[in-house]
Write a protein that holds these residues in place. Structure first.
Motif, PDB file in Angstrom:
ATOM      1  N   UNK A   1     -10.027  -6.044  -9.608  1.00  0.00           N
ATOM      2  CA  UNK A   1     -10.075  -4.636  -9.988  1.00  0.00           C
ATOM      3  C   UNK A   1     -10.922  -3.874  -8.978  1.00  0.00           C
ATOM      4  N   UNK A   2     -10.487  -2.708  -8.649  1.00  0.00           N
ATOM      5  CA  UNK A   2     -11.208  -1.855  -7.703  1.00  0.00           C
ATOM      6  C   UNK A   2     -12.332  -1.145  -8.449  1.00  0.00           C
ATOM      7  N   UNK A   3     -13.517  -1.131  -7.866  1.00  0.00           N
ATOM      8  CA  UNK A   3     -14.629  -0.430  -8.498  1.00  0.00           C
ATOM      9  C   UNK A   3     -14.553   1.065  -8.183  1.00  0.00           C
ATOM     10  N   UNK A   4     -15.224   1.843  -8.997  1.00  0.00           N
ATOM     11  CA  UNK A   4     -15.279   3.288  -8.757  1.00  0.00           C
ATOM     12  C   UNK A   4     -15.914   3.565  -7.408  1.00  0.00           C
ATOM     13  N   UNK A   5     -16.960   2.822  -7.063  1.00  0.00           N
ATOM     14  CA  UNK A   5     -17.641   3.025  -5.790  1.00  0.00           C
ATOM     15  C   UNK A   5     -16.703   2.764  -4.606  1.00  0.00           C
ATOM     16  N   UNK A   6     -15.936   1.685  -4.693  1.00  0.00           N
ATOM     17  CA  UNK A   6     -14.982   1.366  -3.630  1.00  0.00           C
ATOM     18  C   UNK A   6     -13.900   2.437  -3.537  1.00  0.00           C
ATOM     19  N   UNK A   7     -13.403   2.890  -4.678  1.00  0.00           N
ATOM     20  CA  UNK A   7     -12.362   3.920  -4.693  1.00  0.00           C
ATOM     21  C   UNK A   7     -12.854   5.213  -4.058  1.00  0.00           C
ATOM     22  N   UNK A   8     -14.048   5.648  -4.414  1.00  0.00           N
ATOM     23  CA  UNK A   8     -14.607   6.888  -3.862  1.00  0.00           C
ATOM     24  C   UNK A   8     -14.859   6.745  -2.366  1.00  0.00           C
ATOM     25  N   UNK A   9     -15.391   5.598  -1.955  1.00  0.00           N
ATOM     26  CA  UNK A   9     -15.638   5.350  -0.529  1.00  0.00           C
ATOM     27  C   UNK A   9     -14.315   5.367   0.243  1.00  0.00           C
ATOM     28  N   UNK A  10     -13.310   4.691  -0.275  1.00  0.00           N
ATOM     29  CA  UNK A  10     -11.994   4.658   0.379  1.00  0.00           C
ATOM     30  C   UNK A  10     -11.420   6.056   0.497  1.00  0.00           C
TER      31      UNK A  10
ATOM     32  N   UNK B   1      -6.084  -0.753 -11.332  1.00  0.00           N
ATOM     33  CA  UNK B   1      -6.431  -2.159 -11.176  1.00  0.00           C
ATOM     34  C   UNK B   1      -6.448  -2.532  -9.698  1.00  0.00           C
ATOM     35  N   UNK B   2      -5.350  -2.286  -9.005  1.00  0.00           N
ATOM     36  CA  UNK B   2      -5.277  -2.581  -7.567  1.00  0.00           C
ATOM     37  C   UNK B   2      -4.827  -1.343  -6.801  1.00  0.00           C
ATOM     38  N   UNK B   3      -5.109  -0.185  -7.386  1.00  0.00           N
ATOM     39  CA  UNK B   3      -4.685   1.069  -6.768  1.00  0.00           C
ATOM     40  C   UNK B   3      -5.689   2.176  -7.057  1.00  0.00           C
ATOM     41  N   UNK B   4      -5.578   3.217  -6.254  1.00  0.00           N
ATOM     42  CA  UNK B   4      -6.350   4.436  -6.489  1.00  0.00           C
ATOM     43  C   UNK B   4      -5.387   5.618  -6.369  1.00  0.00           C
ATOM     44  N   UNK B   5      -5.756   6.705  -7.008  1.00  0.00           N
ATOM     45  CA  UNK B   5      -5.019   7.946  -6.859  1.00  0.00           C
ATOM     46  C   UNK B   5      -5.991   8.980  -6.322  1.00  0.00           C
TER      47      UNK B   5
ATOM     48  N   UNK C   1      -0.831   8.062  -4.713  1.00  0.00           N
ATOM     49  CA  UNK C   1      -1.106   6.812  -5.399  1.00  0.00           C
ATOM     50  C   UNK C   1      -1.033   5.729  -4.333  1.00  0.00           C
ATOM     51  N   UNK C   2      -2.147   5.055  -4.135  1.00  0.00           N
ATOM     52  CA  UNK C   2      -2.266   4.078  -3.060  1.00  0.00           C
ATOM     53  C   UNK C   2      -2.530   2.690  -3.640  1.00  0.00           C
ATOM     54  N   UNK C   3      -1.583   1.791  -3.430  1.00  0.00           N
ATOM     55  CA  UNK C   3      -1.773   0.396  -3.817  1.00  0.00           C
ATOM     56  C   UNK C   3      -2.437  -0.292  -2.629  1.00  0.00           C
ATOM     57  N   UNK C   4      -3.551  -0.960  -2.894  1.00  0.00           N
ATOM     58  CA  UNK C   4      -4.334  -1.584  -1.830  1.00  0.00           C
ATOM     59  C   UNK C   4      -4.121  -3.096  -1.804  1.00  0.00           C
ATOM     60  N   UNK C   5      -4.159  -3.660  -0.604  1.00  0.00           N
ATOM     61  CA  UNK C   5      -4.079  -5.119  -0.479  1.00  0.00           C
ATOM     62  C   UNK C   5      -5.490  -5.712  -0.576  1.00  0.00           C
ATOM     63  N   UNK C   6      -5.601  -7.003  -0.385  1.00  0.00           N
ATOM     64  CA  UNK C   6      -6.889  -7.691  -0.495  1.00  0.00           C
ATOM     65  C   UNK C   6      -7.917  -7.264   0.534  1.00  0.00           C
ATOM     66  N   UNK C   7      -7.456  -6.633   1.623  1.00  0.00           N
ATOM     67  CA  UNK C   7      -8.361  -6.149   2.663  1.00  0.00           C
ATOM     68  C   UNK C   7      -8.736  -4.679   2.452  1.00  0.00           C
ATOM     69  N   UNK C   8      -8.254  -4.078   1.364  1.00  0.00           N
ATOM     70  CA  UNK C   8      -8.538  -2.669   1.105  1.00  0.00           C
ATOM     71  C   UNK C   8      -7.656  -1.708   1.888  1.00  0.00           C
TER      72      UNK C   8
END
Length: 120
Positions: free
Chosen positions: A1-10, A83-87, A101-108
């Motif tokens: 699962x993507x964290x809020x911090x990772x999503x905002x940084x991305x 879960x594995x995406x951000x909007x 809507x961005x689906x991210x791989x294991x490398x972000x």
């Protein structure tokens, strides 16, 4: 699962990349197996399915966009976490309100992107 911090940084890094107009920095966010869909692809490339599934073709499309909109500046409004995406909800070119809507791989990296626009 993507964290809020990772999503905002991305999201912030993605917005900054576009605002830099540096195509290499922009493309760094996308995986080699990217599938990118946008209504603007239909309009700009006259491609009825609106999808690009080739990173070099996506780069060419982005370069065309940067050339068409030299004043391009995105403004981030909100980031939503999946879960594995951000909007990313933001102001785009021509004052369009947009979400991606961005689906991210294991490398972000973005492996699938679905773009949506609303005229304001």
């Amino acid at each position: 699962m993507i964290t809020t911090e990772t999503a905002v940084k991305t999201a912030n890094e993605w917005i900054a990349a576009w605002n830099s107009h540096d195509i290499d920095v922009i493309m760094h966010h996308y995986s080699d197996d990217i599938v990118f869909s946008s209504p603007l692809i239909v309009r700009i490339l006259d491609k009825p399915d609106g999808t690009i599934a080739d990173k070099p073709a996506l780069k060419a499309y982005f370069l065309k966009g940067l050339e068409s909109y030299p004043e391009l500046k995105f403004e981030l409004y909100h980031v939503l976490v999946g879960v594995n995406s951000i909007t990313i909800y933001y102001k785009s070119v021509r004052n369009l309100v947009a979400t991606e809507v961005m689906v991210l791989n294991g490398e972000g990296k973005i492996k699938q992107c679905l773009c949506h626009y609303m005229e304001v």
